[in-house]
Design a protein around this motif. Structure first.
Motif, short mmCIF file in Angstrom:
data_model
loop_
_atom_site.label_atom_id
_atom_site.label_comp_id
_atom_site.label_asym_id
_atom_site.label_seq_id
_atom_site.Cartn_x
_atom_site.Cartn_y
_atom_site.Cartn_z
N MET A 203 1.15 -1.53 -0.70
CA MET A 203 0.44 -0.38 -0.17
C MET A 203 0.93 1.02 -0.28
O MET A 203 2.18 1.61 0.68
N ASN B 73 1.73 5.26 0.66
CA ASN B 73 2.18 6.43 1.61
C ASN B 73 0.27 7.18 1.08
O ASN B 73 -0.03 8.07 -0.07
N PRO B 74 -0.94 7.59 1.88
CA PRO B 74 -1.74 8.02 1.65
C PRO B 74 -2.07 9.46 1.48
O PRO B 74 -2.86 10.40 0.60
N LEU C 223 -2.94 11.45 -2.80
CA LEU C 223 -4.29 12.38 -1.93
C LEU C 223 -3.50 13.87 -2.57
O LEU C 223 -3.95 14.07 -3.78
N ALA D 151 -9.70 9.80 -1.32
CA ALA D 151 -9.01 9.57 -0.23
C ALA D 151 -9.66 8.56 0.16
O ALA D 151 -8.94 7.23 0.84
N TRP E 221 -8.68 4.36 -2.32
CA TRP E 221 -7.17 3.19 -1.87
C TRP E 221 -7.58 2.52 -1.27
O TRP E 221 -8.57 2.38 -0.85
N LYS F 194 -8.43 0.97 3.47
CA LYS F 194 -9.53 1.68 4.36
C LYS F 194 -9.86 1.05 5.38
O LYS F 194 -9.93 -0.02 5.17
N THR G 28 -4.79 13.77 5.18
CA THR G 28 -4.90 12.18 5.56
C THR G 28 -4.39 11.68 6.70
O THR G 28 -4.59 10.86 7.35
#
Ligand SMILES: [Zn+2]
Length: 680
Positions: free
Chosen positions: A223, A225-226, A230, A425, A428, A431, A510
């Protein structure tokens, strides 16, 4: 890139293009046909009541068959012919589909996906918005197009590009992203440290020691980096806006009086559509409700209409594309039943459109969309579709009740906050539940108001909300501290806020708001503390019990929410709060801590509307009957295939509305006056 808002000096208006008519017509691609077909097109368009055609959307390769060459002679003949036949032309810039030579000669104009795959030509939309070569070539063709046609008497408005736009992760975008980040966080070491803080790079050893290390969020082992993702979504949106700005500046320089729009797909995530306010003169949308959904397709079409009206500041807007019948890009493409084309056209007009246009005039004989319906079908004019198109064109031109709608507006007292960063956001991995889909949740809330015939606008979270007694915030996941305070103040000042689960969970970077899954100001306004998330599996439900609303099921989502001053309106069987209401200042703040079933959501929102004094346009209509008030006219639309009888309403009583029928009622007269009914 910075956000630029055009000064509101003598801004062109849709009235400049409609000139007192409801625009009717569609995309016209004469370059796909021999010229001897054009005369037949004109004759049949006149027969069908067409007054407007959209030309040149995908004509770049025809204008510029080889680099630097120009061939506009055919368009001269088309526009002269259109004008001679009394039609107006919406002239598109052709920049959504560059010619093959551009990608062939300049490979870095082609978009690169996050996994490194290059998207080539042979389709459309194969451009990178950050590519200097693409931008230069696009602006050059727009410059020449504008110089030649900005004062052509047929041209009524500009149509920039088409359905913006593609996403890209290429080297040009990498350079552009770093420049964008320097503007956002500051240059040098201080800016870099601010970026490291904002992105939370202490996690997983992601700290950046130099600007050159920073890349777009491309394919990676696990995964991403959110915060980086964003920011990259914001960057790509701004890159597409910069393309729009550059084209619009050229077009305005050649004729400041000609209005500018672009056709948006409401469901597209690529561009933050709020940022187009102040850039275009009014919104246009393409809306393709799926006839297979039956009456529920009306909710989807209403969503597109309400968004277009809201993006246009409440003023009239353009339905730029709809299908006369079937499309060819769904798994199974259902045709529109007799009356459905007219129903959706009038639905858009009822919700504020002054133009009902189609993709496309003549069904294509070649290319990827051969099986997409045209106003003039492959089978010719002696067809059901063409007869419906012709009958509808005639009524738009002749019916006084419909003509009275031109330029009038729709007033809504409820608003839904629509937020692209929240959408990005929540799209992806990483969550709380993969079953959370922002767009689906917003549409569920909007559809609930649609079923109840409560007029609604969309708003941006930072907008002035004081004109709306009721504001809904479904899944408004990304919420800055300032915006949380803005929402709390709205409630404290007397508004009724209804916040859904996941609202205010993270800030604009985020990062989780501390002390429970909500921003502090929102937590205080709602009088609720959210401790844990308890999402549900597919098919799993939990019962919500409510003395006020009646029991209903929760699906997809529940959580451990504790009232901190709020009254529990509905609770799960184990006592967890499902719906709460809190008095805050002189207003009210509701919290919906579950995903209610449709019926449950209807009851929650109906009660919030009732308590905030927001009434349906017409109450108690049969299911699937839509009521909209535009100007002084009430429009009733029957989305059911079967006839319904409307009883007990002050405006209309004991009236039968045929399947897919539409009824206009003029409310200004002392007694309501029926103006029109039944499809042909
Ligand atoms: Zn790129």
């Amino acid at each position: 890139m910075t956000s630029r808002t055009r000064k509101a000096l003598s801004v062109p208006h849709l009235n400049d293009a409609t000139r007192g008519r409801l625009l009717y017509g569609g995309d016209y691609n004469p370059e796909q046909w021999p010229e001897d077909v054009w005369a037949e097109d004109m004759a049949l368009m006149r027969q069908a009541g067409v007054n407007t055609v959209t030309v040149g959307v995908f004509s770049w390769a025809r204008y510029e068959p080889r680099p630097g060459e120009r061939d506009f002679a055919w368009l001269d003949r088309v526009l002269d012919l259109v004008h001679a036949n009394g039609l107006g032309a919406i002239l598109a810039t052709p920049t959504a589909s560059p010619p093959p030579w551009l990608g062939h000669l300049y490979r870095d104009t082609l978009p690169v996906m996050a996994d490194g795959v290059v998207h080539g030509y042979g389709s459309r939309n194969q451009y990178c918005p950050s590519s200097p070569v693409y931008r230069e070539r696009a602006d050059a063709i727009v410059e020449d197009l504008a110089a030649r046609y900005a004062h052509h008497p047929a041209v009524t408005m500009w149509h920039v590009g088409n359905e913006p736009g593609p996403w890209c992760w290429c080297r040009n975008c990498e350079f552009g992203f770093r420049s964008w980040l320097r503007e956002r966080y500051g240059d040098g070491d201080a800016g870099l440290e601010a970026l490291n803080q904002a992105w939370g790079t202490a996690f997983w050893s992601q700290h950046y020691g130099g600007w050159a290390e920073i890349k777009p969020p491309r394919a990676a082992p696990y995964m991403l980096n959110p915060a980086q993702v964003l920011d990259y979504s914001r960057y790509l949106s701004d890159a597409l806006l910069a393309c729009f700005d550059a084209e619009a500046a050229i077009l305005r320089r050649h004729n400041p009086a000609l209005p500018i729009t672009t056709n948006l797909i409401p469901d597209y995530a690529a561009i933050d559509q709020w940022d187009l306010r102040g850039r275009f003169d009014f919104a246009s949308v393409d809306s393709y409700p799926d006839p297979a959904l039956g009456a529920e397709a009306g909710a989807d079409h209403a969503y597109a209409a309400d968004l277009a009206r809201s993006l246009s500041g409440g003023q009239p807007w353009v339905l730029m594309e709809q299908s006369p019948s079937e499309v060819n890009w769904r798994q199974v493409n259902k045709h529109k039943r007799p009356g459905q084309m007219r129903l959706y056209s009038l639905q858009a007009i009822a919700r504020g459109a002054d133009a009902s246009l189609f993709f496309q005039w003549r069904q294509a004989a070649s290319g990827a969309e051969r099986f997409h319906a045209g106003m003039l079908p492959n089978a010719g004019p002696d067809t059901r579709t063409f007869r419906e198109v012709t009958d509808h064109g005639r009524e738009l031109a002749e019916d006084d009740g419909l003509k009275a709608l031109i330029g009038t507006t729709v007033t809504a007292r409820a608003a839904i906050i629509l937020d692209w960063p929240s959408r990005w956001a929540l799209s992806w991995r990483g969550k709380p539940s993969e079953r959370v889909d922002y767009q689906r949740i917003v549409k569920q809330w909007h559809a609930s108001l649609w079923r109840q015939n409560i007029a609604v606008d969309f708003v941006r979270v930072s907008d002035d909300l004081s004109g709306y007694p009721l504001v809904l915030a479904p899944a408004l996941h990304v919420l800055s501290t300032a915006d949380a305070e803005h929402l709390a103040r709205y409630a404290a000042d007397g508004g009724c806020l209804v916040a859904g689960y996941l609202t205010g969970t993270v800030d604009q970077t985020t990062r989780l708001h501390p002390g429970g899954y909500q921003a502090a100001a929102l937590r205080e306004a709602l009088g609720v503390f959210v401790e844990e998330f308890h999402p549900l599996d597919e098919g799993e439900t939990e019962l919500c019990q409510s003395a006020d609303l009646g029991d209903f099921d929760a699906l997809d989502w529940t959580e451990l929410a504790h009232p901190r001053g709020a009254q529990v309106i509905a609770a799960l069987k184990d006592g967890r709060a499902a719906v709460t209401r809190n008095a805050h200042g002189s207003g009210t703040a509701w919290y919906v801590a579950v995903q209610p079933c449709a019926d449950g959501l209807d009851r929650i929102l109906a009660e919030a509307a009732r308590q905030s004094g927001v009434e349906p346009v017409v109450a108690g209509l049969p299911r699937g009957v839509e009521a909209v008030r535009r100007g002084d006219t009430l429009v009733l639309l029957n989305h059911n295939a079967e006839a319904v009888v409307i009883r007990g309403s002050a405006e209309v009583s004991d009236t039968e509305l045929p399947g897919y029928g539409v009824l206009l009622v003029l409310l200004r007269a002392s007694a309501p006056e029926h103006r029109q009914d039944s499809p042909q």
